[in-house]
Design a protein around this motif. Structure first.
Motif, PDB file in Angstrom:
ATOM      1  N   GLN A  55      43.756  39.316  47.865  1.00  0.00           N
ATOM      2  CA  GLN A  55      42.993  39.062  46.238  1.00  0.00           C
ATOM      3  C   GLN A  55      42.813  37.394  45.840  1.00  0.00           C
ATOM      4  O   GLN A  55      41.531  37.928  45.654  1.00  0.00           O
ATOM      5  N   LYS A  56      42.783  36.534  47.363  1.00  0.00           N
ATOM      6  CA  LYS A  56      42.375  35.567  47.568  1.00  0.00           C
ATOM      7  C   LYS A  56      40.581  36.390  47.592  1.00  0.00           C
ATOM      8  O   LYS A  56      40.204  34.492  47.081  1.00  0.00           O
ATOM      9  N   ASP A  57      40.366  36.871  47.972  1.00  0.00           N
ATOM     10  CA  ASP A  57      39.217  37.569  49.051  1.00  0.00           C
ATOM     11  C   ASP A  57      37.807  37.647  47.113  1.00  0.00           C
ATOM     12  O   ASP A  57      37.105  38.510  48.074  1.00  0.00           O
ATOM     13  N   VAL A  58      38.830  37.501  46.612  1.00  0.00           N
ATOM     14  CA  VAL A  58      37.877  38.579  45.457  1.00  0.00           C
ATOM     15  C   VAL A  58      37.580  36.989  44.382  1.00  0.00           C
ATOM     16  O   VAL A  58      38.549  36.221  43.704  1.00  0.00           O
ATOM     17  N   ASP A  59      36.012  37.102  43.486  1.00  0.00           N
ATOM     18  CA  ASP A  59      35.795  35.985  43.155  1.00  0.00           C
ATOM     19  C   ASP A  59      35.136  36.223  42.131  1.00  0.00           C
ATOM     20  O   ASP A  59      33.854  36.275  41.970  1.00  0.00           O
ATOM     21  N   THR A  60      35.710  36.670  40.774  1.00  0.00           N
ATOM     22  CA  THR A  60      34.961  37.601  39.428  1.00  0.00           C
ATOM     23  C   THR A  60      34.402  36.500  39.222  1.00  0.00           C
ATOM     24  O   THR A  60      32.901  37.258  38.630  1.00  0.00           O
ATOM     25  N   ALA A  61      34.228  35.492  38.900  1.00  0.00           N
ATOM     26  CA  ALA A  61      33.805  34.092  38.242  1.00  0.00           C
ATOM     27  C   ALA A  61      32.562  34.349  38.628  1.00  0.00           C
ATOM     28  O   ALA A  61      31.344  34.477  38.665  1.00  0.00           O
ATOM     29  N   LEU A  65      33.173  39.042  46.782  1.00  0.00           N
ATOM     30  CA  LEU A  65      34.150  38.918  47.914  1.00  0.00           C
ATOM     31  C   LEU A  65      33.874  38.153  49.130  1.00  0.00           C
ATOM     32  O   LEU A  65      33.078  37.919  49.866  1.00  0.00           O
ATOM     33  N   ILE A  66      34.318  38.042  49.121  1.00  0.00           N
ATOM     34  CA  ILE A  66      34.570  37.221  51.029  1.00  0.00           C
ATOM     35  C   ILE A  66      35.392  37.849  51.800  1.00  0.00           C
ATOM     36  O   ILE A  66      36.640  38.491  51.638  1.00  0.00           O
ATOM     37  N   VAL A  67      34.316  38.093  52.712  1.00  0.00           N
ATOM     38  CA  VAL A  67      34.747  39.333  53.885  1.00  0.00           C
ATOM     39  C   VAL A  67      35.510  38.068  55.191  1.00  0.00           C
ATOM     40  O   VAL A  67      34.609  37.485  55.703  1.00  0.00           O
ATOM     41  N   GLN A  73      33.859  38.843  64.356  1.00  0.00           N
ATOM     42  CA  GLN A  73      34.855  37.701  64.058  1.00  0.00           C
ATOM     43  C   GLN A  73      34.338  36.952  62.542  1.00  0.00           C
ATOM     44  O   GLN A  73      34.250  35.786  62.968  1.00  0.00           O
ATOM     45  N   ILE A  74      33.241  37.274  62.353  1.00  0.00           N
ATOM     46  CA  ILE A  74      32.307  36.587  61.172  1.00  0.00           C
ATOM     47  C   ILE A  74      32.373  36.887  60.040  1.00  0.00           C
ATOM     48  O   ILE A  74      33.229  38.055  59.516  1.00  0.00           O
ATOM     49  N   SER A  75      32.248  35.663  59.269  1.00  0.00           N
ATOM     50  CA  SER A  75      32.934  35.877  57.605  1.00  0.00           C
ATOM     51  C   SER A  75      31.691  35.755  56.486  1.00  0.00           C
ATOM     52  O   SER A  75      30.582  35.550  57.418  1.00  0.00           O
ATOM     53  N   ARG A  76      31.629  36.989  55.279  1.00  0.00           N
ATOM     54  CA  ARG A  76      30.849  36.793  54.892  1.00  0.00           C
ATOM     55  C   ARG A  76      30.748  36.442  53.176  1.00  0.00           C
ATOM     56  O   ARG A  76      31.742  37.059  52.766  1.00  0.00           O
ATOM     57  N   TYR A  77      29.737  35.787  52.643  1.00  0.00           N
ATOM     58  CA  TYR A  77      30.352  36.663  51.201  1.00  0.00           C
ATOM     59  C   TYR A  77      29.320  38.219  50.658  1.00  0.00           C
ATOM     60  O   TYR A  77      28.253  37.831  51.183  1.00  0.00           O
ATOM     61  N   VAL A  78      29.238  38.325  49.819  1.00  0.00           N
ATOM     62  CA  VAL A  78      29.168  39.829  49.606  1.00  0.00           C
ATOM     63  C   VAL A  78      29.400  40.211  47.984  1.00  0.00           C
ATOM     64  O   VAL A  78      30.181  39.775  47.644  1.00  0.00           O
ATOM     65  N   PRO A  79      28.140  40.335  47.240  1.00  0.00           N
ATOM     66  CA  PRO A  79      27.741  40.244  45.522  1.00  0.00           C
ATOM     67  C   PRO A  79      28.022  41.214  45.571  1.00  0.00           C
ATOM     68  O   PRO A  79      28.158  42.430  46.183  1.00  0.00           O
ATOM     69  N   MET A  80      28.859  41.307  44.219  1.00  0.00           N
ATOM     70  CA  MET A  80      29.263  41.988  43.721  1.00  0.00           C
ATOM     71  C   MET A  80      28.408  42.370  42.079  1.00  0.00           C
ATOM     72  O   MET A  80      27.922  41.374  41.691  1.00  0.00           O
ATOM     73  N   SER A  81      27.940  43.852  41.675  1.00  0.00           N
ATOM     74  CA  SER A  81      27.777  43.639  40.110  1.00  0.00           C
ATOM     75  C   SER A  81      28.604  43.392  39.580  1.00  0.00           C
ATOM     76  O   SER A  81      29.472  43.435  39.599  1.00  0.00           O
ATOM     77  N   THR A  82      28.623  43.452  38.300  1.00  0.00           N
ATOM     78  CA  THR A  82      28.626  42.799  36.818  1.00  0.00           C
ATOM     79  C   THR A  82      29.668  43.904  36.599  1.00  0.00           C
ATOM     80  O   THR A  82      30.940  43.266  36.542  1.00  0.00           O
ATOM     81  N   PRO A 101      47.717  34.976  46.629  1.00  0.00           N
ATOM     82  CA  PRO A 101      46.562  35.440  47.272  1.00  0.00           C
ATOM     83  C   PRO A 101      46.382  35.711  48.414  1.00  0.00           C
ATOM     84  O   PRO A 101      45.378  36.586  48.557  1.00  0.00           O
ATOM     85  N   GLU A 102      47.840  35.975  49.508  1.00  0.00           N
ATOM     86  CA  GLU A 102      47.479  35.945  50.666  1.00  0.00           C
ATOM     87  C   GLU A 102      47.830  37.873  50.543  1.00  0.00           C
ATOM     88  O   GLU A 102      48.156  39.091  50.871  1.00  0.00           O
TER      89      GLU A 102
END
Length: 169
Positions: A55-61, A65-67, A73-82, A101-102
């Motif tokens: 749940q903490k990986d979802v930033d709707t504002a 999405l935070i992978v 072992q790479i983390s990244r931000y993934v954009p979402m459509s509205t 969040p966990e």
């Protein structure tokens, strides 16, 4: 060889996911799969990445999405459509689970943890069969083919809009 879904085939997958009914084997499938399918189609994430979302990986504002620690072992931000952000927000607000969040975004009612890959294979096989989707060899497509389709269709759309191919890649 990857199977590349057409936009019509992807829409058919969404329609079938939207029509799922609760079953003794999967009591939450009618709530989970419509959102999960849209996340796969709308972001191109790997199925394991979607299942690992908390749940903490979802930033709707910020529509992200935070992978966390994915392949290599790479983390990244993934954009979402509205629209995808709104679907996820609606899913979170309608689910009976309170915000933690966990906690995984898609919680299996059987294990209390995330859904398994075998559960995904089972349900997507049903969805692909119901949609009448087959590869040229007559086999069912793989879940990962949605990722290949996302990349291919996105690149096609970028090139069709006039973007230079060397910039698009």
């Amino acid at each position: 060889k990857p199977y590349i879904f057409s936009w019509d085939e992807l829409l058919r997958i969404v329609e079938i996911a939207d029509q799922l009914e609760p079953s003794p084997r999967s009591r939450q499938c009618h709530k989970v799969y419509p959102v999960l399918v849209r996340v796969l189609i709308g972001t191109g994430l790997r199925i394991g990445e979607v299942l690992s979302l908390r749940q903490k990986d979802v930033d709707t504002a910020n529509q992200l999405l935070i992978v966390q620690r994915s392949k290599n072992q790479i983390s990244r931000y993934v954009p979402m459509s509205t629209s995808l952000s709104e679907v996820i927000l609606d899913y979170l607000s309608c689910s009976r689970q309170k915000y933690d969040p966990e906690k995984y975004l898609f919680v299996s009612p059987y294990t209390g943890t995330h859904y398994s890959y075998s559960a995904m294979k089972y349900m997507f096989r049903r969805i692909f069969e119901q949609a009448g989707l087959r590869t040229q060899a007559g086999k069912l497509p793989r879940i990962h083919d949605i990722r290949h389709s996302f990349c291919t269709l996105t690149l096609d759309r970028m090139l069709s809009s006039g973007m230079d191919q060397y910039v698009a890649i």
